[in-house]
Design a protein around this motif. Structure first.
Motif, mmCIF file in Angstrom:
data_model
loop_
_atom_site.group_PDB
_atom_site.id
_atom_site.type_symbol
_atom_site.label_atom_id
_atom_site.label_comp_id
_atom_site.label_asym_id
_atom_site.label_seq_id
_atom_site.Cartn_x
_atom_site.Cartn_y
_atom_site.Cartn_z
ATOM 1 N N SER A 58 68.842 75.317 64.399
ATOM 2 C CA SER A 58 68.600 76.536 63.622
ATOM 3 C C SER A 58 67.550 77.429 64.259
ATOM 4 O O SER A 58 67.589 78.652 64.121
ATOM 5 N N VAL A 113 71.203 79.429 56.738
ATOM 6 C CA VAL A 113 72.503 78.838 57.077
ATOM 7 C C VAL A 113 72.378 77.324 57.243
ATOM 8 O O VAL A 113 73.212 76.556 56.754
ATOM 9 N N SER A 172 74.145 74.509 54.954
ATOM 10 C CA SER A 172 75.017 73.536 55.612
ATOM 11 C C SER A 172 74.661 72.112 55.206
ATOM 12 O O SER A 172 75.542 71.297 54.885
ATOM 13 N N GLY A 176 76.800 70.248 52.452
ATOM 14 C CA GLY A 176 77.555 69.215 53.164
ATOM 15 C C GLY A 176 76.987 67.820 53.014
ATOM 16 O O GLY A 176 77.423 66.891 53.710
#
Length: 540
Positions: free
Chosen positions: A55, A96, A100, A104
């Protein structure tokens, strides 16, 4: 003393303290949550660490290089532009990464464990701790940009102080939350570990606050530099992005080096050990190499981490201004600092591997874990030299080659790991890592020599002298070990192991420093007298 040495000592001290605290807190944490909690904690932090690297996409260190380059050209406004843009990028990529991992978590957890295969750790537990640690991804990337900006001004204090505060706050919250859940409310291990992983977010907030205080204090001087600027380069934002990301890509690859080597072990170690008959006893050596032992081995590497952060802006500035004599001097000094400080640490860890491991993590299975740590310790020197040499390549605009060298090493690790484990047992995984890192290091040094015609003669001479001093230190440590071993049962008593470790480290370390001082080795390498050591050693 040069700015590189000052910056290195500051960042190394901060990194060392952070790593040391990160090693010490494992002892009470393990007492509270046991092996089950430790495994659950590790399940959360492995993907978290990888996502942090991805990231940030290497942008914080790239910003350090970028700002240093344009500041050396007198263009402070461009550095500020990329700083503002970098903050926005990191906020987006952090969000993001958070989404994620948070969304997830169930899928990842189902791939790590199954409810049938593991009675103590459930899929729902793993998913919960993954979600708890994911919140830190929102703020850590953007926070790292601010550190990189200050480093670009060759100001290492904000990074050092914020790093230590972050670690202290994280550990205090982690241990306090775990204790309250387990001891006071009689809660579950999963709940305690969930709060322990959330401590990464709390520590990040504390670090942000420290950096904000530094920004308030220094933003006036930064604005003055921009106001005094006479020439302005109106570089299109697109071109700035292209240049920034050309720096950033190799940084993230290099930062993933150690996790990638460990990932290879994660997928091959159990399979290879089972194939040679260790189907029920592979977990102990695996933990000794990749978790507990690694925490000890990585301590000498903190010197390289601090040095790489300190040398990059200075090396970039010298390269931008075509000061090749200064570049040679800086690289020589950096390599020699690693040799002078890491080699004795490696020798000491090899000689005291069993008592060091036993003192910190217990004497159970010490006949297995002690020798493995002794084999693993020398790899820390290779790690340290690889990190610094990669930073040097980035400083002389050869950052892409660092990706090539790492890829070559990683390929060897993948190809050889199973075979080496089958041939040598658990030590084979260490040999695989050593071969991989050594290959990458040799390629880095070859590229450096090819690019700037660097000579390693002076470094080799200092290395020989360091080996002689380490030999004398080793004799001292072995003598202490023999004498104390006559009446201290350090193989069965953790307290005795602690006494021997303290005596060996303190006396052996003193002998090395005294010899280094008397031979003027420390003065020549560090570029001046170390006042604290000078005052202390003069009294001896």
């Amino acid at each position: 003393m040069s700015n590189i040495v000052r910056g290195t000592m500051l960042l190394t001290g901060a990194t060392f303290l952070s790593k040391f605290l990160g090693m010490i807190y494992v002892i009470p944490f393990n007492e509270l949550v046991g092996e089950t909690g430790g495994t659950l904690f590790n399940f959360a932090y492995t993907p978290y660490n990888i996502l942090i690297s991805i990231s940030t996409i290497g942008v914080p260190l790239a910003v350090s290089k970028f700002v240093s380059k344009y500041n050396s050209l007198g263009d402070y406004e461009t550095g500020m532009r990329i700083f503002r843009t970098g903050i926005m990028i990191m906020l987006v990529t952090g969000l993001v990464a958070f989404l994620s991992l948070f969304l997830g978590a169930d899928y990842l957890a189902s791939k790590m464990v199954t409810n049938d295969a593991s009675g103590d750790i459930l899929v729902s537990d793993v998913a919960m701790v993954l979600r708890m640690v994911s919140f830190a991804l929102i703020i850590i990337p953007a926070m790292s940009i601010v550190r990189g900006f200050f480093q670009g001004y060759q100001s290492m204090g904000p990074t050092a102080i914020s790093q230590v505060v972050e670690q202290i706050v994280r550990i205090v919250f982690l241990l306090a939350a775990t204790y309250i859940v387990i001891k006071i409310y009689q809660g579950t291990i999963a709940t305690a570990v969930g709060l322990a992983t959330f401590a990464a977010f709390v520590g990040g907030l504390a670090s942000c606050f420290i950096l904000w205080l530094y920004w308030k204090k220094r933003k006036g001087n930064i604005k003055k530099n921009i106001e005094k600027q006479k020439k302005f380069q109106r570089i299109p934002t697109k071109d700035l992005f292209i240049e920034l990301f050309s720096y950033a890509g190799p940084f993230v690859i290099v930062s993933l080096a150690t996790p990638l080597y460990q990932l290879v072990d994660q997928f091959t170690f159990e399979r290879a050990m089972t194939s040679i008959g260790y189907d029920t006893s592979w977990a102990v050596p695996y933990a000794a190499i990749n978790f507990y032992g690694h925490k000890l081995v990585i301590i000498p590497v903190t010197i390289a981490t601090g040095l790489s952060l300190a040398i990059l802006p200075a090396l970039t500035k010298a390269y931008t201004q075509n000061k090749f004599q200064e570049i040679t001097k800086q690289i020589n000094q950096a390599l020699q600092i690693i040799v002078v400080l890491v080699v004795p640490a490696v020798v000491g860890l090899v000689l005291l591997s069993d008592v060091a491991y036993g003192t910190l993590f217990g004497l159970n299975h010490i006949s297995v874990t002690g020798p493995l740590l002794a084999w693993y310790a020398p790899v820390s020197l290779l790690f340290a030299l690889f990190i610094v040499s990669s930073s040097m390549l980035q400083g002389i605009n050869q950052q892409r080659f660092a990706v090539i060298s790492l890829s070559a090493g990683l390929l060897l690790k993948v190809v050889l790991n199973i075979k080496l484990i089958q041939m040598f047992g658990a030590k084979g995984a260490i040999f695989g890592t050593a071969i991989a890192v050594f290959t990458a290091l040799v390629l880095n040094l070859w590229r450096m020599k090819l690019t700037i015609h660097f000579s390693f003669k002076q470094t080799v001479k200092r290395f020989v002298l360091v080996l002689i001093l380490c030999g004398l230190m080793a004799i001292t440590i072995l003598g202490i070990r023999y004498l104390l071993g006559l009446f201290l049962p350090y193989e069965t008593s953790r307290l005795s192991a602690m006494v021997l470790l303290f005596a060996g480290v303190s006396i052996g370390g003193f002998v090395y420093l005294w010899l280094g001082y008397q031979t003027t080795l420390l003065e020549r390498v560090l570029g001046g007298r170390v006042k604290v050591l000078e005052k202390f050693l003069r009294k001896i």
